[in-house]
Write an enzyme that holds these catalytic residues in place. Structure first.
Site, mmCIF file in Angstrom:
data_model
loop_
_atom_site.group_PDB
_atom_site.id
_atom_site.type_symbol
_atom_site.label_atom_id
_atom_site.label_comp_id
_atom_site.label_asym_id
_atom_site.label_seq_id
_atom_site.Cartn_x
_atom_site.Cartn_y
_atom_site.Cartn_z
ATOM 1 N N LYS A 135 48.854 27.540 47.542
ATOM 2 C CA LYS A 135 49.049 28.567 47.855
ATOM 3 C C LYS A 135 48.070 28.153 48.822
ATOM 4 O O LYS A 135 46.690 28.441 49.062
ATOM 5 C CB LYS A 135 48.334 29.676 47.724
ATOM 6 C CG LYS A 135 48.071 31.242 48.952
ATOM 7 C CD LYS A 135 48.321 32.225 48.449
ATOM 8 C CE LYS A 135 48.046 33.035 49.688
ATOM 9 N NZ LYS A 135 47.928 34.590 49.823
ATOM 10 N N ASP B 215 45.082 33.967 57.254
ATOM 11 C CA ASP B 215 45.746 35.264 56.461
ATOM 12 C C ASP B 215 45.364 36.142 57.442
ATOM 13 O O ASP B 215 45.104 36.968 57.041
ATOM 14 C CB ASP B 215 45.908 35.352 54.595
ATOM 15 C CG ASP B 215 46.562 36.399 54.961
ATOM 16 O OD1 ASP B 215 47.955 37.645 55.501
ATOM 17 O OD2 ASP B 215 47.028 36.564 53.008
ATOM 18 N N LYS C 52 45.718 42.899 58.585
ATOM 19 C CA LYS C 52 44.558 43.392 57.642
ATOM 20 C C LYS C 52 43.555 44.222 58.612
ATOM 21 O O LYS C 52 43.258 44.289 59.594
ATOM 22 C CB LYS C 52 43.933 42.204 57.347
ATOM 23 C CG LYS C 52 44.070 41.456 55.965
ATOM 24 C CD LYS C 52 43.222 40.083 55.442
ATOM 25 C CE LYS C 52 43.855 39.233 54.653
ATOM 26 N NZ LYS C 52 44.314 39.815 53.273
ATOM 27 N N ASP D 235 42.168 31.420 53.071
ATOM 28 C CA ASP D 235 43.000 31.423 51.878
ATOM 29 C C ASP D 235 44.180 30.196 51.674
ATOM 30 O O ASP D 235 45.392 29.986 51.190
ATOM 31 C CB ASP D 235 44.191 32.802 53.153
ATOM 32 C CG ASP D 235 45.180 33.593 51.425
ATOM 33 O OD1 ASP D 235 44.548 33.226 50.430
ATOM 34 O OD2 ASP D 235 46.125 34.429 52.045
ATOM 35 N N ASP E 30 51.274 41.694 54.256
ATOM 36 C CA ASP E 30 49.892 40.703 53.497
ATOM 37 C C ASP E 30 49.915 40.388 52.398
ATOM 38 O O ASP E 30 49.796 39.738 51.732
ATOM 39 C CB ASP E 30 49.157 41.917 53.795
ATOM 40 C CG ASP E 30 47.543 41.146 53.930
ATOM 41 O OD1 ASP E 30 47.111 40.030 53.618
ATOM 42 O OD2 ASP E 30 46.922 42.131 54.066
ATOM 43 N N ARG F 213 52.729 35.152 47.443
ATOM 44 C CA ARG F 213 53.781 35.506 46.471
ATOM 45 C C ARG F 213 54.951 34.928 47.256
ATOM 46 O O ARG F 213 55.592 34.057 46.428
ATOM 47 C CB ARG F 213 53.793 36.470 46.021
ATOM 48 C CG ARG F 213 54.115 37.612 46.418
ATOM 49 C CD ARG F 213 54.318 38.992 46.163
ATOM 50 N NE ARG F 213 52.641 39.471 46.184
ATOM 51 C CZ ARG F 213 51.814 40.333 45.693
ATOM 52 N NH1 ARG F 213 52.687 41.415 44.561
ATOM 53 N NH2 ARG F 213 50.911 41.204 45.719
HETATM 54 N N1 BES Z 1 45.314 36.285 50.221
HETATM 55 C C1 BES Z 1 44.559 37.874 50.259
HETATM 56 C C2 BES Z 1 44.238 38.219 49.447
HETATM 57 C C3 BES Z 1 42.988 37.828 49.356
HETATM 58 C C4 BES Z 1 42.095 38.817 49.579
HETATM 59 C C5 BES Z 1 42.180 37.016 48.587
HETATM 60 C C6 BES Z 1 40.133 38.826 49.086
HETATM 61 C C7 BES Z 1 40.904 36.656 48.484
HETATM 62 C C8 BES Z 1 39.839 37.712 48.955
HETATM 63 C C9 BES Z 1 46.380 37.735 49.740
HETATM 64 O O1 BES Z 1 47.515 37.337 50.652
HETATM 65 C C10 BES Z 1 46.596 39.517 50.059
HETATM 66 O O2 BES Z 1 46.117 40.360 51.371
HETATM 67 N N2 BES Z 1 46.644 40.207 49.421
HETATM 68 C C11 BES Z 1 46.537 41.663 49.275
HETATM 69 C C12 BES Z 1 47.810 42.093 48.447
HETATM 70 C C13 BES Z 1 48.879 43.634 48.239
HETATM 71 C C14 BES Z 1 48.848 44.365 50.373
HETATM 72 C C15 BES Z 1 49.582 43.939 47.667
HETATM 73 C C16 BES Z 1 45.530 42.148 48.907
HETATM 74 O O3 BES Z 1 45.135 41.586 47.738
HETATM 75 O O4 BES Z 1 45.052 43.442 48.868
HETATM 76 ZN ZN ZN Z 2 46.782 35.682 51.613
HETATM 77 ZN ZN ZN Z 3 47.459 38.890 52.494
#
Ligand code: BES
Ligand code: ZN
Ligand code: ZN
Length: 483
Positions: free
Chosen positions: A246, A251, A258, A269, A328, A332
């Site tokens: 990835k 992000d 966010k 990210d 967010d 995936r």
């Molecule tokens: N890049 C983030 C995940 C992340 C969070 C990486 C903290 C490193 C530190 C990912 O794209 C994301 O935002 N995931 C969300 C998913 C949710 C919306 C289902 C998350 O983990 O909050």
């Molecule tokens: Zn991400």
């Molecule tokens: Zn994200």
């Protein structure tokens, strides 16, 4: 940094500074005259505790045992203690676990990993001045070591630690300086240096390849996406392995923006894609007899009038439809298309993907550990074991059919988020498994590195910021497969 291995006794070597490891509180190698000084300084020899005796030109560091992990963080701590100082050449004896030359590898990895600083954006640099380390085969327990075997391990350690630092540099670079096009040019430059093939797909080709979910995530950014394909193809390959990373160069969360506090550090990210680049660099330099393909989805997730939206339904490369309920959960979506593309291009014996995929993984297992998922207990166990051997922390997170139901969609084949607050690392992994072909079902592992990839304090042999998580783990695993 230069390493020199010698059979000369430690006392005969000329250097600015001598490094002495105190193993498990055993002061048997310290200089008798240092005893009082160390006591005065309050040095007890605990793991990673350092004491610099300036007048004597000796640095003492504690190590809990002769295990690789203890030696690696001890030498890394020594280097951290010397940052900003003016020593240029240090000498050290060899400390091995019963003569095993892997110990030497751990020591050298520690030296290079501990010496790392990221000061691109600092006017005042505090980098290390150490250019030369002489290692005497004078062994702690008087073991006789084979200099040939020892130097093989030193060389491997240099390749692996340099590749880890290469990954750290990419991850630490700001989103304004490292966007998808830059990721691709870093990959091309590295490929040229080490003799890998590198093919970069631009938006036109991505469209032709029907990578619509990846393109949707990328749409609101002024930086167009890239998919990078690196290939290591040795003459007599024992097997084929595919790596997928990835590479979200930023992000923001997209329209499901966010909160301010959570957006900071999201330059990290791109850690999965950056790890894949570091792994490819290392295995090319080691010339491992395995064919390895590295695929990186480099994309920026932004907001704007053209942004993809919650409520959109996207069609992935394999034809599956995805209901977007949160922009967010973009990693995936990018990985879905890149996994499909990777499987179309190569049929491999193993597929491993690396991603900072979920905050839930960090909540579940903490900042220092990767979550390992997949359909095969054997493959997961292999990843966890080699992580440990390489000095990384990883733990298996098992899929289950109940969580699988939570990513069902009423209007599309699958939803990009789960309907429950819990188990987010696993539901993300189970989402990805929908994009793994039948022929690869039991050959795939997903490694969520959201915790260890980027930590805002130094830990073990890692600095503040990017750690290069995944690089040592996967190089070790590939070495094992190549045997
Ligand atoms: N890049 C983030 C995940 C992340 C969070 C990486 C903290 C490193 C530190 C990912 O794209 C994301 O935002 N995931 C969300 C998913 C949710 C919306 C289902 C998350 O983990 O909050
Ligand atoms: Zn991400
Ligand atoms: Zn994200």
């Amino acid at each position: 940094m230069n390493f020199e291995l010698t059979i000369a006794k430690i006392a005969e070597i000329k250097a600015d500074l001598e490094l002495i490891l105190v193993i498990d509180n055993d002061f048997k190698h310290h200089f008798v005259q240092d005893k009082k000084l160390l006591k005065k300084a309050g040095f007890e020899g605990g793991q990673d505790e350092t004491c610099l005796l300036i007048g004597e030109n000796r640095l003492y560091v504690g190590a809990g045992s002769l295990e690789s992990t203890a030696l690696r963080t001890a030498t890394a701590s020594a280097m951290k203690a010397l940052l900003g100082k003016n020593y240029k050449h240090i000498k050290v004896s060899t400390y091995t676990n019963k003569g095993c030359t892997y110990s030497l590898r751990a020591m050298v990895e520690g030296f290079i990993l501990g010496d790392y600083t990221f000061e691109t954006y600092k006017s005042q640099k505090n980098e290390s001045k150490i250019k030369h380390i002489t290692i005497s085969l004078d062994e702690y327990n008087g073991m006789a070591l084979d200099i040939e075997k020892a130097s093989v391990q030193v060389h491997k350690a240099q390749i692996i630690a340099d590749a880890t630092n290469f990954t750290r540099d990419i991850v630490n670079t700001t989103p304004d300086d490292c966007y998808p096009e830059v990721m691709a040019s870093i990959a091309e430059g590295m490929a040229e240096d080490v003799g890998l093939k590198c093919h970069v797909l631009k938006p036109k080709q991505l469209k032709k390849e029907k990578m619509e979910t990846l393109l949707a995530v990328a749409r609101a950014s002024r930086h167009t996406p890239r998919v990078i394909h690196l290939t290591h193809k040795p003459k007599k390959a024992k097997m084929k392995v595919t790596l997928v990373g990835k590479g979200l160069t930023y992000d923001s969360g997209g329209l499901s923006l966010k909160p301010a506090d959570y957006m900071v550090t999201m330059k990290s990210d791109k850690s999965g894609g950056s790890a894949v680049m570091g792994i490819m660099k290392a295995i090319a330099e080691m010339d491992l007899p395995i064919e390895v393909h590295g695929f990186i989805g480099a994309v920026e997730n932004m907001i704007g009038g053209d942004a993809y939206k919650p409520d959109d339904v996207l069609v992935a490369k394999n034809g599956k439809t995805i209901e977007v309920r949160n922009t967010d959960a973009e990693g995936r979506l990018v990985l879905a298309d890149v996994l499909c593309y990777a499987q179309q291009e190569v049929r491999s014996d193993y597929i491993f993907d690396f991603a900072t995929l979920t905050g839930a993984c960090v909540v579940g297992v903490g900042h220092y550990t990767s979550g390992v998922m997949g359909n095969s207990d054997e493959v997961k166990a292999m990843v966890v074991k080699e992580a440990k051997n390489a000095g990384e922390l990883a733990t298996a997170l098992d899929f289950n059919p109940y969580l699988k139901k939570t990513i069902k969609s009423e209007i599309a084949d699958i939803c990009n988020i789960s309907n429950t607050r819990y188990g987010g690392a696993i539901t993300a992994g189970q989402f990805l498994s929908e994009f793994i072909d039948k022929k690869h079902t039991d050959k795939w592992a997903h490694i969520d590195i959201a915790g260890p990839a980027f930590v805002e304090h130094a830990w073990g042999e890692n600095p503040h910021g990017a750690s290069g998580a995944g690089v040592r783990l996967m190089v070790k695993l590939l070495e094992k497969l190549a045997k």
